[in-house]
Enzyme design. Structure first.
Site, PDB file in Angstrom:
ATOM      1  N   ASN A  62      -3.148  -6.808   1.783  1.00 48.69           N
ATOM      2  CA  ASN A  62      -2.461  -5.249   1.825  1.00 48.69           C
ATOM      3  C   ASN A  62      -2.796  -4.663   2.956  1.00 48.69           C
ATOM      4  O   ASN A  62      -4.019  -5.070   3.649  1.00 48.69           O
ATOM      5  CB  ASN A  62      -2.938  -4.587   0.460  1.00 48.69           C
ATOM      6  CG  ASN A  62      -4.503  -4.551   0.312  1.00 48.69           C
ATOM      7  OD1 ASN A  62      -5.097  -5.620   0.674  1.00 48.69           O
ATOM      8  ND2 ASN A  62      -4.661  -3.357  -0.063  1.00 48.69           N
ATOM      9  N   CYS A  73       1.629  -3.606   0.276  1.00 49.60           N
ATOM     10  CA  CYS A  73       0.871  -4.668  -0.881  1.00 49.60           C
ATOM     11  C   CYS A  73       0.883  -5.957  -0.324  1.00 49.60           C
ATOM     12  O   CYS A  73       2.023  -6.497   0.607  1.00 49.60           O
ATOM     13  CB  CYS A  73       1.383  -4.546  -2.278  1.00 49.60           C
ATOM     14  SG  CYS A  73       1.475  -3.043  -3.109  1.00 49.60           S
ATOM     15  N   GLU A  75       1.481  -8.842  -1.771  1.00 50.56           N
ATOM     16  CA  GLU A  75       2.627  -9.712  -2.098  1.00 50.56           C
ATOM     17  C   GLU A  75       3.647  -9.633  -1.104  1.00 50.56           C
ATOM     18  O   GLU A  75       4.320 -10.519  -1.145  1.00 50.56           O
ATOM     19  CB  GLU A  75       2.898  -9.369  -3.611  1.00 50.56           C
ATOM     20  CG  GLU A  75       1.945  -9.516  -4.577  1.00 50.56           C
ATOM     21  CD  GLU A  75       0.738  -8.378  -5.030  1.00 50.56           C
ATOM     22  OE1 GLU A  75       0.702  -7.348  -3.809  1.00 50.56           O
ATOM     23  OE2 GLU A  75       0.336  -8.214  -5.839  1.00 50.56           O
ATOM     24  N   CYS A 112       1.996  -4.793  -8.483  1.00 52.95           N
ATOM     25  CA  CYS A 112       2.459  -3.403  -8.990  1.00 52.95           C
ATOM     26  C   CYS A 112       4.024  -3.332  -9.255  1.00 52.95           C
ATOM     27  O   CYS A 112       4.694  -4.537  -9.059  1.00 52.95           O
ATOM     28  CB  CYS A 112       2.325  -2.445  -7.963  1.00 52.95           C
ATOM     29  SG  CYS A 112       3.344  -2.605  -6.442  1.00 52.95           S
ATOM     30  N   CYS A 115       6.417  -4.457  -6.347  1.00 50.93           N
ATOM     31  CA  CYS A 115       5.946  -5.859  -5.872  1.00 50.93           C
ATOM     32  C   CYS A 115       6.816  -6.764  -6.723  1.00 50.93           C
ATOM     33  O   CYS A 115       7.493  -7.802  -6.578  1.00 50.93           O
ATOM     34  CB  CYS A 115       4.482  -6.117  -5.946  1.00 50.93           C
ATOM     35  SG  CYS A 115       3.826  -5.588  -4.186  1.00 50.93           S
TER      36      CYS A 115
HETATM   37  N1  THU Z   1      -2.275  -3.438  -3.837  1.00 54.36           N
HETATM   38  C1  THU Z   1      -1.832  -4.737  -3.563  1.00 54.36           C
HETATM   39  O1  THU Z   1      -1.756  -5.062  -2.462  1.00 54.36           O
HETATM   40  N2  THU Z   1      -1.215  -5.617  -4.582  1.00 54.36           N
HETATM   41  C2  THU Z   1      -1.372  -5.189  -5.859  1.00 54.36           C
HETATM   42  O2  THU Z   1      -1.065  -5.984  -6.599  1.00 54.36           O
HETATM   43  C3  THU Z   1      -1.859  -3.987  -6.297  1.00 54.36           C
HETATM   44  C4  THU Z   1      -2.406  -3.005  -5.227  1.00 54.36           C
HETATM   45  C5  THU Z   1      -2.772  -2.602  -2.869  1.00 54.36           C
HETATM   46  C6  THU Z   1      -2.175  -1.547  -2.392  1.00 54.36           C
HETATM   47  C7  THU Z   1      -3.163  -0.408  -1.811  1.00 54.36           C
HETATM   48  O3  THU Z   1      -3.290  -0.895  -0.504  1.00 54.36           O
HETATM   49  C8  THU Z   1      -4.479  -1.019  -2.679  1.00 54.36           C
HETATM   50  O4  THU Z   1      -4.234  -2.222  -3.438  1.00 54.36           O
HETATM   51  C9  THU Z   1      -4.837   0.147  -3.629  1.00 54.36           C
HETATM   52  O5  THU Z   1      -3.502   0.451  -4.608  1.00 54.36           O
END
Ligand code: THU
Length: 162
Positions: A62, A73, A75, A112, A115
């Site tokens: 991320n 994110c 993903e 999320c 994603c």
């Molecule tokens: N985040 C991800 O990269 N992937 C996920 O599946 C859940 C959330 C990141 C977004 C943000 O930078 C941090 O986690 C907190 O939400």
């Protein structure tokens, strides 16, 4: 009237030790690569690792921003790399892990909503489900057969069909 029910099957493992060697490798790499995230605002470092059909391994983390909504994110970072460097090569498996510098690291996290939508279109566009391995730094691990399982009643390109 009838009631439509949707259910999903998740393989649940007590710990990483119960996984096949190939899955252990992907999840361990996701646990490690999470350190490369840029997450100074949430302190929640996420690592995603995918094995492609050609056995190439790619990673994503991320990437946050002072303007919060700009952050992306892990993903979606990974999928953008896949689409750019390995177009049309399906992803066999994606492992997702995290490093929560402010708290617990002992349970799986699930992609999320945004994603899930992005992952769903990717598996539809390359016509192959993406198997997901979800786990923290320790604790139980989930394996899910397809992103579509995580997004019942989804909106997709099929809905544009005449
Ligand atoms: N985040 C991800 O990269 N992937 C996920 O599946 C859940 C959330 C990141 C977004 C943000 O930078 C941090 O986690 C907190 O939400």
């Amino acid at each position: 009237m009838s009631v439509a029910k949707f259910s999903i099957e998740i393989d649940e493992f007590k710990s990483i030790e119960e996984l096949d060697a190939a899955d252990v490798k992907l999840l361990q790499l996701a646990q490690k690569i999470a350190e490369n995230a840029y997450a100074p605002y949430s302190n929640f470092y996420v690592g995603a690792v995918a094995m492609l059909n050609n056995n190439q391994i790619i990673t994503g983390t991320n990437q946050e921003n002072a303007s919060y909504p700009v952050g992306t994110c892990a993903e979606r970072v990974l999928l953008a790399i896949a689409a750019t460097s390995f177009p049309n090569i399906p992803l066999k498996t994606m492992a997702i892990s995290y490093l929560n510098k402010n708290g617990l690291n002992n349970h799986p996290i699930s992609p999320c909503g945004m994603c899930r939508q992005y992952l769903l279109e990717y598996e539809q566009r390359v016509k192959q489900p993406i198997r997901l391995i979800l786990g923290g730094q320790v604790g139980k691990v989930y394996i899910i057969k397809s992103v579509a399982d995580l997004l019942p009643l989804n909106f997709s390109a099929d809905d544009f069909k005449k």
